[in-house]
Design a protein around this motif. Structure first.
Motif, PDB file in Angstrom:
ATOM      1  N   LYS A 159       0.857  -1.189   0.000  1.00 42.44           N
ATOM      2  CA  LYS A 159       0.000   0.000   0.000  1.00 42.44           C
ATOM      3  C   LYS A 159       0.889   1.233   0.000  1.00 42.44           C
ATOM      4  CE  LYS A 159      -3.538  -2.546   2.414  1.00 42.44           C
ATOM      5  NZ  LYS A 159      -4.166  -2.797   3.703  1.00 42.44           N
ATOM      6  N   TYR A 160       1.094   1.775  -1.192  1.00 41.58           N
ATOM      7  CA  TYR A 160       1.916   2.976  -1.352  1.00 41.58           C
ATOM      8  C   TYR A 160       1.103   4.147  -0.811  1.00 41.58           C
ATOM      9  CZ  TYR A 160       4.601  -0.104  -4.311  1.00 41.58           C
ATOM     10  OH  TYR A 160       5.340  -1.144  -4.776  1.00 41.58           O
ATOM     11  N   ASP A 161       1.607   4.767   0.246  1.00 38.39           N
ATOM     12  CA  ASP A 161       0.786   5.711   1.003  1.00 38.39           C
ATOM     13  C   ASP A 161       0.952   7.175   0.628  1.00 38.39           C
ATOM     14  OD1 ASP A 161       3.378   5.451   2.045  1.00 38.39           O
ATOM     15  OD2 ASP A 161       2.750   5.989   4.059  1.00 38.39           O
ATOM     16  N   ARG A 162       2.008   7.533  -0.059  1.00 39.44           N
ATOM     17  CA  ARG A 162       2.182   8.942  -0.460  1.00 39.44           C
ATOM     18  C   ARG A 162       1.829   9.060  -1.938  1.00 39.44           C
ATOM     19  NH1 ARG A 162       7.116  12.025  -2.270  1.00 39.44           N
ATOM     20  NH2 ARG A 162       6.389  14.176  -2.283  1.00 39.44           N
ATOM     21  N   VAL A 163       0.671   9.624  -2.214  1.00 37.75           N
ATOM     22  CA  VAL A 163       0.198   9.768  -3.587  1.00 37.75           C
ATOM     23  C   VAL A 163       0.673  11.115  -4.126  1.00 37.75           C
ATOM     24  CG1 VAL A 163      -1.816   9.855  -5.087  1.00 37.75           C
ATOM     25  CG2 VAL A 163      -1.794   8.311  -3.118  1.00 37.75           C
ATOM     26  N   ILE A 164       1.487  11.061  -5.168  1.00 40.13           N
ATOM     27  CA  ILE A 164       2.021  12.267  -5.789  1.00 40.13           C
ATOM     28  C   ILE A 164       1.066  12.758  -6.878  1.00 40.13           C
ATOM     29  CG2 ILE A 164       3.944  13.180  -7.168  1.00 40.13           C
ATOM     30  CD1 ILE A 164       5.712  11.082  -5.678  1.00 40.13           C
ATOM     31  N   LEU A 165       0.513  11.838  -7.644  1.00 44.16           N
ATOM     32  CA  LEU A 165      -0.428  12.148  -8.718  1.00 44.16           C
ATOM     33  C   LEU A 165      -1.463  11.042  -8.758  1.00 44.16           C
ATOM     34  CD1 LEU A 165      -1.159  13.757 -11.386  1.00 44.16           C
ATOM     35  CD2 LEU A 165       0.261  12.066 -12.559  1.00 44.16           C
ATOM     36  N   ASN A 166      -2.729  11.413  -8.942  1.00 45.77           N
ATOM     37  CA  ASN A 166      -3.783  10.414  -9.078  1.00 45.77           C
ATOM     38  C   ASN A 166      -4.844  10.944 -10.036  1.00 45.77           C
ATOM     39  OD1 ASN A 166      -5.180   8.059  -8.756  1.00 45.77           O
ATOM     40  ND2 ASN A 166      -5.804   8.446  -6.649  1.00 45.77           N
ATOM     41  N   GLN A 167      -4.418  11.196 -11.269  1.00 46.30           N
ATOM     42  CA  GLN A 167      -5.314  11.730 -12.293  1.00 46.30           C
ATOM     43  C   GLN A 167      -6.274  10.633 -12.738  1.00 46.30           C
ATOM     44  OE1 GLN A 167      -3.619  14.673 -14.983  1.00 46.30           O
ATOM     45  NE2 GLN A 167      -4.263  13.336 -16.643  1.00 46.30           N
ATOM     46  N   GLY A 168      -7.548  10.871 -12.617  1.00 42.56           N
ATOM     47  CA  GLY A 168      -8.559   9.872 -12.933  1.00 42.56           C
ATOM     48  C   GLY A 168      -8.965   9.048 -11.732  1.00 42.56           C
ATOM     49  N   ARG A 169      -8.279   9.243 -10.615  1.00 43.51           N
ATOM     50  CA  ARG A 169      -8.598   8.586  -9.344  1.00 43.51           C
ATOM     51  C   ARG A 169      -8.632   7.052  -9.432  1.00 43.51           C
ATOM     52  NH1 ARG A 169      -8.075  12.689  -6.399  1.00 43.51           N
ATOM     53  NH2 ARG A 169      -9.373  14.516  -6.589  1.00 43.51           N
ATOM     54  N   GLY A 170      -7.707   6.481 -10.226  1.00 45.84           N
ATOM     55  CA  GLY A 170      -7.666   5.028 -10.367  1.00 45.84           C
ATOM     56  C   GLY A 170      -6.896   4.320  -9.271  1.00 45.84           C
ATOM     57  N   TYR A 171      -6.020   5.055  -8.557  1.00 44.51           N
ATOM     58  CA  TYR A 171      -5.210   4.423  -7.517  1.00 44.51           C
ATOM     59  C   TYR A 171      -5.819   4.668  -6.139  1.00 44.51           C
ATOM     60  CZ  TYR A 171      -1.519   3.172  -4.346  1.00 44.51           C
ATOM     61  OH  TYR A 171      -0.827   2.590  -3.309  1.00 44.51           O
ATOM     62  N   SER A 172      -5.840   3.618  -5.320  1.00 42.60           N
ATOM     63  CA  SER A 172      -6.323   3.731  -3.940  1.00 42.60           C
ATOM     64  C   SER A 172      -5.178   3.458  -2.971  1.00 42.60           C
ATOM     65  CB  SER A 172      -7.449   2.729  -3.671  1.00 42.60           C
ATOM     66  OG  SER A 172      -7.723   2.671  -2.284  1.00 42.60           O
ATOM     67  N   PRO A 173      -4.752   4.467  -2.187  1.00 45.06           N
ATOM     68  CA  PRO A 173      -3.698   4.229  -1.202  1.00 45.06           C
ATOM     69  C   PRO A 173      -4.171   3.323  -0.055  1.00 45.06           C
ATOM     70  CG  PRO A 173      -4.505   6.484  -1.032  1.00 45.06           C
ATOM     71  CD  PRO A 173      -5.167   5.867  -2.217  1.00 45.06           C
ATOM     72  N   LYS A 174      -5.470   3.195   0.130  1.00 47.59           N
ATOM     73  CA  LYS A 174      -6.002   2.307   1.185  1.00 47.59           C
ATOM     74  C   LYS A 174      -5.821   0.842   0.827  1.00 47.59           C
ATOM     75  CE  LYS A 174      -9.379   5.532   2.992  1.00 47.59           C
ATOM     76  NZ  LYS A 174     -10.773   5.829   3.254  1.00 47.59           N
ATOM     77  N   THR A 175      -5.899   0.528  -0.490  1.00 45.55           N
ATOM     78  CA  THR A 175      -5.770  -0.866  -0.920  1.00 45.55           C
ATOM     79  C   THR A 175      -4.451  -1.147  -1.629  1.00 45.55           C
ATOM     80  OG1 THR A 175      -6.812  -0.442  -3.072  1.00 45.55           O
ATOM     81  CG2 THR A 175      -8.278  -1.046  -1.226  1.00 45.55           C
ATOM     82  N   GLY A 176      -3.794  -0.103  -2.170  1.00 47.12           N
ATOM     83  CA  GLY A 176      -2.576  -0.291  -2.955  1.00 47.12           C
ATOM     84  C   GLY A 176      -2.857  -0.765  -4.367  1.00 47.12           C
ATOM     85  N   ILE A 177      -4.111  -0.673  -4.800  1.00 45.64           N
ATOM     86  CA  ILE A 177      -4.513  -1.202  -6.102  1.00 45.64           C
ATOM     87  C   ILE A 177      -4.833  -0.065  -7.074  1.00 45.64           C
ATOM     88  CG2 ILE A 177      -6.294  -2.537  -7.316  1.00 45.64           C
ATOM     89  CD1 ILE A 177      -6.563  -4.216  -4.734  1.00 45.64           C
ATOM     90  N   PHE A 178      -4.315  -0.206  -8.301  1.00 49.14           N
ATOM     91  CA  PHE A 178      -4.690   0.681  -9.391  1.00 49.14           C
ATOM     92  C   PHE A 178      -5.770  -0.017 -10.194  1.00 49.14           C
ATOM     93  CE2 PHE A 178      -4.203   1.721 -13.942  1.00 49.14           C
ATOM     94  CZ  PHE A 178      -4.663   3.029 -13.884  1.00 49.14           C
ATOM     95  N   THR A 179      -6.900   0.671 -10.386  1.00 51.06           N
ATOM     96  CA  THR A 179      -8.003   0.148 -11.189  1.00 51.06           C
ATOM     97  C   THR A 179      -8.089   0.969 -12.463  1.00 51.06           C
ATOM     98  OG1 THR A 179      -9.193  -0.479  -9.176  1.00 51.06           O
ATOM     99  CG2 THR A 179     -10.476  -0.377 -11.215  1.00 51.06           C
ATOM    100  N   ALA A 180      -7.975   0.307 -13.612  1.00 47.77           N
ATOM    101  CA  ALA A 180      -8.033   1.004 -14.896  1.00 47.77           C
ATOM    102  C   ALA A 180      -9.396   1.668 -15.050  1.00 47.77           C
ATOM    103  CB  ALA A 180      -7.781   0.035 -16.049  1.00 47.77           C
ATOM    104  N   THR A 181      -9.390   2.958 -15.331  1.00 43.96           N
ATOM    105  CA  THR A 181     -10.643   3.694 -15.480  1.00 43.96           C
ATOM    106  C   THR A 181     -11.099   3.769 -16.928  1.00 43.96           C
ATOM    107  OG1 THR A 181      -9.430   5.779 -15.559  1.00 43.96           O
ATOM    108  CG2 THR A 181     -10.263   5.076 -13.403  1.00 43.96           C
ATOM    109  N   LYS A 182     -10.232   3.312 -17.851  1.00 41.84           N
ATOM    110  CA  LYS A 182     -10.628   3.197 -19.252  1.00 41.84           C
ATOM    111  C   LYS A 182      -9.807   2.092 -19.898  1.00 41.84           C
ATOM    112  CE  LYS A 182      -9.428   6.788 -21.971  1.00 41.84           C
ATOM    113  NZ  LYS A 182      -9.206   8.185 -22.405  1.00 41.84           N
ATOM    114  N   THR A 183     -10.355   1.498 -20.932  1.00 46.07           N
ATOM    115  CA  THR A 183      -9.688   0.413 -21.644  1.00 46.07           C
ATOM    116  C   THR A 183      -8.578   0.969 -22.525  1.00 46.07           C
ATOM    117  OG1 THR A 183     -11.687  -0.936 -21.633  1.00 46.07           O
ATOM    118  CG2 THR A 183     -10.057  -1.431 -23.337  1.00 46.07           C
ATOM    119  N   GLY A 184      -7.438   0.273 -22.543  1.00 47.31           N
ATOM    120  CA  GLY A 184      -6.336   0.680 -23.411  1.00 47.31           C
ATOM    121  C   GLY A 184      -4.996   0.173 -22.922  1.00 47.31           C
TER     122      GLY A 184
END
Length: 184
Positions: free
Chosen positions: A81-106
């Motif tokens: 769980k990477y806790d210091r978020v420098i950038l989170n454009q699109g809000r796909g990363y959650s520091p609570k879970t450490g998981i990036f969820t793709a917000t669009k296909t590609g």
């Protein structure tokens, strides 16, 4: 970006007019027709406002970078769980879970670096939807690092994380990090 588009557009118009005269003259018709068609396609794309890089509006491009601030002891298959978020454009990363969820296909460029702590080796892996895709290994020296940067084809909703492959210590202080950016 607009100045660059105007430059490309102007260049295309110039080449277009030059090639049109060459094609009419009949020299190398197959090659020139192909170049001519490609230039027309580029001009139409630029004129319609689409980006030649395939990125679209920069503000709509999912991207994040997060670092680990504290030293951490990993356990097998647990997500870092990477806790210091420098950038989170699109809000796909959650520091609570450490998981990036793709917000669009590609296509996404994913990058992760781990640093070993205390002179002990470290093992981790990139996980996509729970499956191990790529291993990371920090050698048994204090500050040994490993970085991987796969390009992944993600569907909207796919989940990517970095997980421990056993009981290991990773160094924090922003030396261990995880990031992703939508590229096309």
């Amino acid at each position: 970006m607009m100045n660059f588009q105007m430059f490309v557009f102007s260049t295309c118009v110039l080449l277009f007019s030059m090639l049109a005269k060459e094609v009419e003259a009949g020299s190398c018709p197959k090659l020139e027709n192909k170049i001519f068609d490609n230039l027309v396609d580029m001009m139409v794309a630029i004129k319609s406002g689409s980006q030649t890089s395939g990125t679209g509006n920069e503000k709509d491009r999912p991207a994040f970078t997060a670092t680990l601030t504290s030293h951490l002891t990993l356990s097998k298959d647990n997500t870092i769980k990477y806790d210091r978020v420098i950038l989170n454009q699109g809000r796909g990363y959650s520091p609570k879970t450490g998981i990036f969820t793709a917000t669009k296909t590609g296509l996404y460029l994913i990058s992760a670096t781990v640093m070993s702590n205390g002179g002990v080796a470290l093992g981790a892996y990139i996980s996509k939807n729970g499956a191990n895709l790529m291993n990371l290994y920090g050698p048994g020296i204090h500050g040994g690092t490993e970085t991987v940067s796969p390009v992944l084809n993600l569907e909207k909703g796919d989940k990517v994380s970095v997980r421990g492959s056993g009981s290991f210590k990773t160094y924090g202080n922003n030396y261990t990090y995880f990031s992703a950016v939508y590229i096309a």
